[in-house]
Design a protein around this motif. Structure first.
Motif, short mmCIF file in Angstrom:
data_model
loop_
_atom_site.label_atom_id
_atom_site.label_comp_id
_atom_site.label_asym_id
_atom_site.label_seq_id
_atom_site.Cartn_x
_atom_site.Cartn_y
_atom_site.Cartn_z
N LYS B 57 -16.92 50.09 49.21
CA LYS B 57 -17.36 51.18 49.93
C LYS B 57 -17.74 52.29 48.87
CE LYS B 57 -13.07 53.72 50.69
NZ LYS B 57 -11.84 54.22 51.75
N SER B 58 -18.82 53.15 49.27
CA SER B 58 -19.06 54.12 48.18
C SER B 58 -18.31 55.58 48.65
CB SER B 58 -20.57 54.26 48.45
OG SER B 58 -20.95 54.94 49.68
N GLU B 59 -18.98 56.56 47.63
CA GLU B 59 -18.25 57.89 47.89
C GLU B 59 -18.47 58.61 49.23
OE1 GLU B 59 -18.93 57.43 43.13
OE2 GLU B 59 -20.20 58.14 44.76
N ILE B 60 -19.85 58.03 49.45
CA ILE B 60 -20.32 58.49 50.81
C ILE B 60 -19.45 58.59 52.01
CG2 ILE B 60 -22.06 58.66 52.34
CD1 ILE B 60 -23.96 57.64 50.01
N PHE B 61 -18.83 57.09 52.13
CA PHE B 61 -17.98 56.52 53.16
C PHE B 61 -16.65 57.29 53.12
CE2 PHE B 61 -18.07 53.40 56.41
CZ PHE B 61 -16.43 53.04 56.41
N ASP B 62 -16.63 58.40 53.67
CA ASP B 62 -15.43 59.11 53.62
C ASP B 62 -14.55 58.94 54.76
OD1 ASP B 62 -17.12 62.29 54.03
OD2 ASP B 62 -16.39 60.74 55.30
N ASP B 63 -13.64 59.76 55.13
CA ASP B 63 -12.74 59.65 56.23
C ASP B 63 -13.48 59.80 57.44
OD1 ASP B 63 -9.80 61.05 54.87
OD2 ASP B 63 -10.55 59.04 54.56
N GLN B 64 -14.63 60.35 57.52
CA GLN B 64 -15.57 60.57 58.83
C GLN B 64 -15.91 59.27 59.34
OE1 GLN B 64 -15.63 63.39 60.74
NE2 GLN B 64 -14.25 64.17 59.41
N PHE B 65 -16.07 58.23 58.49
CA PHE B 65 -16.70 57.05 58.67
C PHE B 65 -15.65 55.96 59.01
CE2 PHE B 65 -21.28 58.02 57.75
CZ PHE B 65 -20.99 59.09 56.93
N SER B 66 -16.03 55.02 59.92
CA SER B 66 -15.11 53.70 59.96
C SER B 66 -16.18 52.62 60.51
CB SER B 66 -13.90 54.19 61.12
OG SER B 66 -14.50 54.20 62.12
N VAL B 67 -15.77 51.41 60.12
CA VAL B 67 -16.25 50.28 60.63
C VAL B 67 -15.35 49.27 61.20
CG1 VAL B 67 -18.20 50.25 59.01
CG2 VAL B 67 -16.23 49.14 58.39
N GLU B 68 -15.97 48.59 62.09
CA GLU B 68 -15.25 47.71 62.98
C GLU B 68 -16.03 46.47 63.45
OE1 GLU B 68 -12.00 48.63 66.48
OE2 GLU B 68 -13.92 49.36 66.75
N LEU B 77 -20.64 51.27 63.04
CA LEU B 77 -20.39 52.03 62.26
C LEU B 77 -19.95 53.46 63.19
CD1 LEU B 77 -20.45 53.47 59.38
CD2 LEU B 77 -22.60 53.96 59.72
N LYS B 78 -18.83 54.08 62.97
CA LYS B 78 -18.40 54.98 63.62
C LYS B 78 -18.51 56.34 62.76
CE LYS B 78 -14.92 55.00 66.70
NZ LYS B 78 -13.42 55.23 67.23
N ILE B 79 -18.92 57.29 62.99
CA ILE B 79 -19.02 58.68 62.58
C ILE B 79 -18.29 59.62 63.48
CG2 ILE B 79 -20.04 60.57 61.19
CD1 ILE B 79 -22.57 58.77 61.30
N ARG B 80 -17.02 60.17 63.25
CA ARG B 80 -16.16 60.72 63.96
C ARG B 80 -16.58 62.21 64.28
NH1 ARG B 80 -12.53 58.08 60.53
NH2 ARG B 80 -11.47 56.55 61.55
N SER B 81 -16.98 62.86 63.50
CA SER B 81 -17.35 64.38 63.70
C SER B 81 -18.71 64.50 63.11
CB SER B 81 -16.45 65.19 63.34
OG SER B 81 -16.91 66.71 63.68
N THR B 82 -19.97 64.50 63.62
CA THR B 82 -21.19 64.31 62.85
C THR B 82 -21.50 65.70 62.33
OG1 THR B 82 -22.24 64.64 64.82
CG2 THR B 82 -22.10 62.45 64.20
N LYS B 83 -22.19 65.53 61.11
CA LYS B 83 -22.58 66.97 60.47
C LYS B 83 -24.24 66.57 60.41
CE LYS B 83 -20.19 66.13 56.76
NZ LYS B 83 -19.01 65.10 56.93
N LEU B 84 -24.92 67.70 60.29
CA LEU B 84 -26.16 67.88 60.24
C LEU B 84 -26.83 66.96 59.15
CD1 LEU B 84 -27.16 71.78 60.55
CD2 LEU B 84 -27.33 69.78 62.12
N GLU B 85 -25.93 67.06 58.00
CA GLU B 85 -26.36 66.04 56.89
C GLU B 85 -26.24 64.61 56.96
OE1 GLU B 85 -24.37 68.64 56.63
OE2 GLU B 85 -22.79 68.25 55.29
#
Lengths: 115, 117
Positions: B57-68, B77-85
Motif C-alpha cells: 500500500k502507498s502512503e495515500i492509503f491511510d486508515d480511512q481506506f479499506s479493501v475487501e 474499496l471503502k472510504i470511511r469518511s470522505t474528504k473533498l480531496e
C-alpha cells in the motif's frame, strides 16, 4: 524513489503522420519494466506497449514503437500513420522487476489527431 | 475479451459520508489493485491485494481506506469518511500474476469518478 516525467502535456498530429511522445524516468535499479498506456475518452487504461529494461531491442507493436535509451533513462513512444482512434491520453509508466506490484505513472500527454 | 468492471461509473457523496466503490476483476486473476487519478494529475497507486490480504500500500492509503473481497467475485474499496480531496477517478485493476517476473498482464477497469461535495 521512482519518478516518471512526461514533459508534453498536449500534442497534436495530422492523420497519417508520425508523432513521438516523450518520457523520462528516474531509478537506481538496473532491471525494470516500462509501459505506455492509452486512456481514451472511455477512460479505460489500455496497454499499448511494454519494454523490459534488460532487452536491448526496442519493442514494437504494429504502428507503435519505442525508443528506449537506458543510459539516458528515456522511453519515447512513436506512433506511425496516426489514426483518429489514436486520440487519447497517453501515460508512461514504470514498474520494478522483481518486487512490488505498483506502477509509477507520469502525468500523461493528451494526443489530438487532426483529420 | 475479459474485462474489469467497475460500478458505479460516477458517484457523488457528501463530505464525511462513507462510500464503497465496487469492482469485479477478471475471474481467473489473483492480484487486485486500486489506483486513483485526481483531475489533471498522475495516476497513483493505492493498494494491492492478494490471498485475502493487502500485499502493498502507498502512503495515500491511510486508515480511512479499506479493501475487501467479500465474495468470490467482488473487490471493494471503502472510504470511511470522505474528504473533498478524495474527489478523483478510482481505477481497479487485476492481474493473473504479480510481483516477481510479471511484465504486465494487468487489466484496468474504466474507473469510478468520485465527487465529494
Amino acid at each position: 524513489a521512482q519518478t516518471v516525467t512526461q514533459s508534453q502535456p498536449e500534442m497534436s498530429v495530422q492523420e497519417a503522420e508520425t508523432v513521438t511522445l516523450s518520457c523520462t524516468y528516474d531509478t537506481s535499479e538496473s532491471d525494470y519494466y516500462l509501459f505506455w498506456y492509452k486512456q481514451p475518452p472511455s477512460r479505460q487504461m489500455i496497454l499499448v506497449i511494454r519494454q523490459e529494461a534488460y532487452k536491448q531491442q526496442n519493442a514494437t507493436e504494429n504502428r507503435f514503437s519505442v525508443n528506449f535509451q537506458k543510459a539516458a533513462k528515456s522511453f519515447s513512444l512513436k506512433i506511425s500513420d496516426s489514426q483518429l482512434g489514436d486520440a487519447a491520453m497517453y501515460f508512461c509508466a514504470y514498474r520494478r522487476l522483481n518486487t512490488g506490484n505498483q506502477f509509477y505513472f507520469g502525468t500523461g500527454t493528451s494526443l489530438t489527431v487532426i483529420p | 475479451e475479459p474485462e474489469v468492471t467497475q460500478t458505479p461509473s460516477h458517484q457523488v457523496t457528501q463530505m464525511g459520508q462513507e462510500v464503497i466503490l465496487r469492482c469485479v476483476p477478471i475471474s481467473n486473476h489473483l492480484y487486485f489493485y486500486w489506483y486513483r487519478q485526481i483531475l489533471g494529475q498522475k495516476v497513483e497507486f493505492l493498494v494491492s491485494f492478494y490471498n485475502n490480504e493487502i500485499s502493498e500500500k502507498s502512503e495515500i492509503f491511510d486508515d480511512q481506506f479499506s479493501v475487501e473481497r467479500p465474495d468470490g467475485s467482488n473487490f471493494t474499496l471503502k472510504i470511511r469518511s470522505t474528504k473533498l480531496e478524495d474527489s478523483a477517478m478510482y481505477f481497479c485493476a487485476s492481474s493473473e500474476v504479480g510481483g516477481f517476473g510479471s511484465a504486465g498482464g494487468y487489466t484496468f477497469g474504466s474507473g469510478t469518478r468520485l465527487t465529494v461535495v
